[in-house]
Write a protein that holds these residues in place. Sequence first.
Motif, PDB file in Angstrom:
ATOM      1  N   SER A   1       2.963   2.302  -6.904  1.00  0.00           N
ATOM      2  CA  SER A   1       3.131   0.899  -6.500  1.00  0.00           C
ATOM      3  C   SER A   1       2.451  -0.094  -7.441  1.00  0.00           C
ATOM      4  O   SER A   1       3.051  -1.125  -7.788  1.00  0.00           O
ATOM      5  CB  SER A   1       2.627   0.697  -5.069  1.00  0.00           C
ATOM      6  OG  SER A   1       3.386   1.431  -4.146  1.00  0.00           O
ATOM      7  N   PRO A   2       1.201   0.123  -7.880  1.00  0.00           N
ATOM      8  CA  PRO A   2       0.567  -0.847  -8.786  1.00  0.00           C
ATOM      9  C   PRO A   2       1.369  -1.088 -10.061  1.00  0.00           C
ATOM     10  O   PRO A   2       1.545  -2.242 -10.493  1.00  0.00           O
ATOM     11  CB  PRO A   2      -0.790  -0.205  -9.092  1.00  0.00           C
ATOM     12  CG  PRO A   2      -1.066   0.658  -7.903  1.00  0.00           C
ATOM     13  CD  PRO A   2       0.274   1.201  -7.503  1.00  0.00           C
TER      14      PRO A   2
ATOM     15  N   SER B   1      -3.418   0.883  -3.730  1.00  0.00           N
ATOM     16  CA  SER B   1      -2.416   1.955  -3.672  1.00  0.00           C
ATOM     17  C   SER B   1      -2.785   3.098  -4.613  1.00  0.00           C
ATOM     18  O   SER B   1      -3.356   2.886  -5.689  1.00  0.00           O
ATOM     19  CB  SER B   1      -1.034   1.417  -4.058  1.00  0.00           C
ATOM     20  OG  SER B   1      -0.599   0.436  -3.145  1.00  0.00           O
TER      21      SER B   1
ATOM     22  N   ASP C   1      -1.466  -5.621  -4.206  1.00  0.00           N
ATOM     23  CA  ASP C   1      -1.673  -4.174  -4.247  1.00  0.00           C
ATOM     24  C   ASP C   1      -3.017  -3.867  -3.601  1.00  0.00           C
ATOM     25  O   ASP C   1      -4.076  -4.148  -4.159  1.00  0.00           O
ATOM     26  CB  ASP C   1      -1.642  -3.680  -5.696  1.00  0.00           C
ATOM     27  CG  ASP C   1      -2.209  -2.279  -5.833  1.00  0.00           C
ATOM     28  OD1 ASP C   1      -2.004  -1.463  -4.911  1.00  0.00           O
ATOM     29  OD2 ASP C   1      -2.889  -2.019  -6.853  1.00  0.00           O
ATOM     30  N   ASP C   2      -2.954  -3.259  -2.424  1.00  0.00           N
ATOM     31  CA  ASP C   2      -4.156  -3.036  -1.614  1.00  0.00           C
ATOM     32  C   ASP C   2      -4.716  -1.626  -1.847  1.00  0.00           C
ATOM     33  O   ASP C   2      -4.839  -0.830  -0.925  1.00  0.00           O
ATOM     34  CB  ASP C   2      -3.820  -3.247  -0.136  1.00  0.00           C
ATOM     35  CG  ASP C   2      -5.048  -3.309   0.752  1.00  0.00           C
ATOM     36  OD1 ASP C   2      -6.062  -3.891   0.324  1.00  0.00           O
ATOM     37  OD2 ASP C   2      -4.992  -2.770   1.876  1.00  0.00           O
TER      38      ASP C   2
ATOM     39  N   ASN D   1      -8.676  -1.086  -1.329  1.00  0.00           N
ATOM     40  CA  ASN D   1      -8.017  -1.020  -0.032  1.00  0.00           C
ATOM     41  C   ASN D   1      -8.856  -1.682   1.063  1.00  0.00           C
ATOM     42  O   ASN D   1     -10.025  -1.367   1.247  1.00  0.00           O
ATOM     43  CB  ASN D   1      -7.737   0.438   0.348  1.00  0.00           C
ATOM     44  CG  ASN D   1      -7.054   0.555   1.693  1.00  0.00           C
ATOM     45  OD1 ASN D   1      -7.653   0.975   2.670  1.00  0.00           O
ATOM     46  ND2 ASN D   1      -5.791   0.148   1.757  1.00  0.00           N
TER      47      ASN D   1
ATOM     48  N   VAL E   1       0.670 -10.860  -9.161  1.00  0.00           N
ATOM     49  CA  VAL E   1       0.167  -9.583  -8.661  1.00  0.00           C
ATOM     50  C   VAL E   1      -1.340  -9.656  -8.505  1.00  0.00           C
ATOM     51  O   VAL E   1      -2.049 -10.141  -9.392  1.00  0.00           O
ATOM     52  CB  VAL E   1       0.535  -8.420  -9.605  1.00  0.00           C
ATOM     53  CG1 VAL E   1      -0.048  -7.103  -9.076  1.00  0.00           C
ATOM     54  CG2 VAL E   1       2.044  -8.301  -9.754  1.00  0.00           C
TER      55      VAL E   1
ATOM     56  N   HIS F   1      -4.464  -7.043  -7.644  1.00  0.00           N
ATOM     57  CA  HIS F   1      -4.921  -5.674  -7.419  1.00  0.00           C
ATOM     58  C   HIS F   1      -6.306  -5.732  -6.777  1.00  0.00           C
ATOM     59  O   HIS F   1      -7.203  -6.396  -7.292  1.00  0.00           O
ATOM     60  CB  HIS F   1      -5.004  -4.895  -8.741  1.00  0.00           C
ATOM     61  CG  HIS F   1      -3.677  -4.717  -9.419  1.00  0.00           C
ATOM     62  ND1 HIS F   1      -2.712  -3.849  -8.955  1.00  0.00           N
ATOM     63  CD2 HIS F   1      -3.158  -5.305 -10.537  1.00  0.00           C
ATOM     64  CE1 HIS F   1      -1.655  -3.897  -9.755  1.00  0.00           C
ATOM     65  NE2 HIS F   1      -1.895  -4.777 -10.721  1.00  0.00           N
ATOM     66  N   LYS F   2      -6.479  -5.065  -5.669  1.00  0.00           N
ATOM     67  CA  LYS F   2      -7.748  -5.089  -4.957  1.00  0.00           C
ATOM     68  C   LYS F   2      -8.010  -3.735  -4.313  1.00  0.00           C
ATOM     69  O   LYS F   2      -7.081  -2.959  -4.079  1.00  0.00           O
ATOM     70  CB  LYS F   2      -7.747  -6.185  -3.880  1.00  0.00           C
ATOM     71  CG  LYS F   2      -6.654  -5.995  -2.822  1.00  0.00           C
ATOM     72  CD  LYS F   2      -6.645  -7.126  -1.794  1.00  0.00           C
ATOM     73  CE  LYS F   2      -7.790  -7.049  -0.828  1.00  0.00           C
ATOM     74  NZ  LYS F   2      -7.788  -5.796  -0.006  1.00  0.00           N
TER      75      LYS F   2
ATOM     76  N   TYR G   1       0.851  -1.194   0.000  1.00  0.00           N
ATOM     77  CA  TYR G   1       0.000   0.000   0.000  1.00  0.00           C
ATOM     78  C   TYR G   1       0.880   1.235   0.000  1.00  0.00           C
ATOM     79  O   TYR G   1       1.587   1.515   0.977  1.00  0.00           O
ATOM     80  CB  TYR G   1      -0.947   0.015   1.204  1.00  0.00           C
ATOM     81  CG  TYR G   1      -1.814   1.260   1.218  1.00  0.00           C
ATOM     82  CD1 TYR G   1      -2.839   1.411   0.285  1.00  0.00           C
ATOM     83  CD2 TYR G   1      -1.577   2.282   2.125  1.00  0.00           C
ATOM     84  CE1 TYR G   1      -3.622   2.554   0.260  1.00  0.00           C
ATOM     85  CE2 TYR G   1      -2.350   3.432   2.109  1.00  0.00           C
ATOM     86  CZ  TYR G   1      -3.373   3.571   1.181  1.00  0.00           C
ATOM     87  OH  TYR G   1      -4.133   4.716   1.147  1.00  0.00           O
TER      88      TYR G   1
ATOM     89  N   CYS H   1       4.477  -3.135  -9.275  1.00  0.00           N
ATOM     90  CA  CYS H   1       4.138  -4.550  -9.092  1.00  0.00           C
ATOM     91  C   CYS H   1       3.992  -5.251 -10.437  1.00  0.00           C
ATOM     92  O   CYS H   1       4.529  -6.353 -10.648  1.00  0.00           O
ATOM     93  CB  CYS H   1       2.843  -4.672  -8.289  1.00  0.00           C
ATOM     94  SG  CYS H   1       2.968  -4.195  -6.550  1.00  0.00           S
ATOM     95  N   ASP H   2       3.257  -4.635 -11.343  1.00  0.00           N
ATOM     96  CA  ASP H   2       3.060  -5.227 -12.673  1.00  0.00           C
ATOM     97  C   ASP H   2       4.384  -5.363 -13.419  1.00  0.00           C
ATOM     98  O   ASP H   2       4.600  -6.339 -14.157  1.00  0.00           O
ATOM     99  CB  ASP H   2       2.088  -4.370 -13.488  1.00  0.00           C
ATOM    100  CG  ASP H   2       0.663  -4.432 -12.950  1.00  0.00           C
ATOM    101  OD1 ASP H   2       0.331  -5.425 -12.269  1.00  0.00           O
ATOM    102  OD2 ASP H   2      -0.107  -3.483 -13.204  1.00  0.00           O
TER     103      ASP H   2
END
Length: 341
Positions: free
Chosen positions: A45-46, A41, A38-39, A66, A61, A63-64, A11, A49-50
């Motif tokens: 950051s996303p 962000s 990825d909470d 928060n 990865v 992605h969700k 995050y 990560c990718d």
Amino acid sequence: MPKVSIIVPVYNAEKYLQECVESVLCQTLSDIELILVDDGSTDSSPALCDQYAVQDYRVKVIHKPNGRAASARNAGLRAASGEYVAFVDADDWISPDMYEKMLQTNADVTLCDYVRFQGEKQFPFTQPNVAAGFYNKAQIREIIYPHLVMDGIEYPITISNWALLIRREVIVKNRLSYREDIRISEDAPFGSEVLYCADSFAYLKGDQLYHYRMTEGSASRTYQPWWWDSSLKINEETENFFTKCADYDFTQQIKSNMFYLARAEIYYIMANSKLSREEQNNKIRAVMNHPRVIRMMKDFDVSPYPIQFKLLYWSIRYRSVALRRVVGYCSSITTLLRRIH
């Protein structure tokens, strides 16, 4: 199936993410999968990560939206396929041989030591009340259970889940997960539950394999108004799980857990200079008068503890704000005298 699934909740971690991820991908144990969650962000950051997922096939990865650390860790657990699972915080880093060393124990749960970093200062940490070595189930019951939920009046050895390597079957078989409405110290009940369900445990005492960065403004270091709500839920979760355990009586430790959380909340209230004395007193009374605190403090055995903690207990047990303040002042004076001498 990879040997170890490493779950990293992310995050707004762009500042430290590279160091964290590279410390995982450069492990001497190559048979791993890295799950970056990825909470929600709002920084870069996303995309980072990718990018790691493109560069290394071992990176997954998620992605969700928060949902905070507990939600992110649960998402990582659902995606994990490794024989073992581990957790790393996105602003920390690990030693290159961390998981290779921990796997050598062949235990259901392995614990290592760590180093706290605050700027340039380093604070090595080891478990003072646990000996190094391998513990079978009978030894866990005899030696670890008395400290499993609370180590006296402090948090237990498993509070820092990132210092653990856990056989995933223990989690899956016993349907363990993080309680997502707990927003701080969600590690505490989860770690204790995992070790209770484990058939073997190993402690690598002296092996400081994890590096914990103490960052300003982190959830664990900055007091928030919702801490008390999470504290009550921690004790509720602890009670719900451990009162059902037929092979050991955890009653005293459950009460000790509530005592720890209540005295911590009162400490933060008293340390809050933005509150007037009357506001502090009202908030302290609210803690002392909470039905869960009243019930847990009844018949709590404080005989093993120093007089300072007995006074703290009596102030909470009999809901005396004045006595609590006296204990606080005495503690401040004792600390000052120690510094002088």
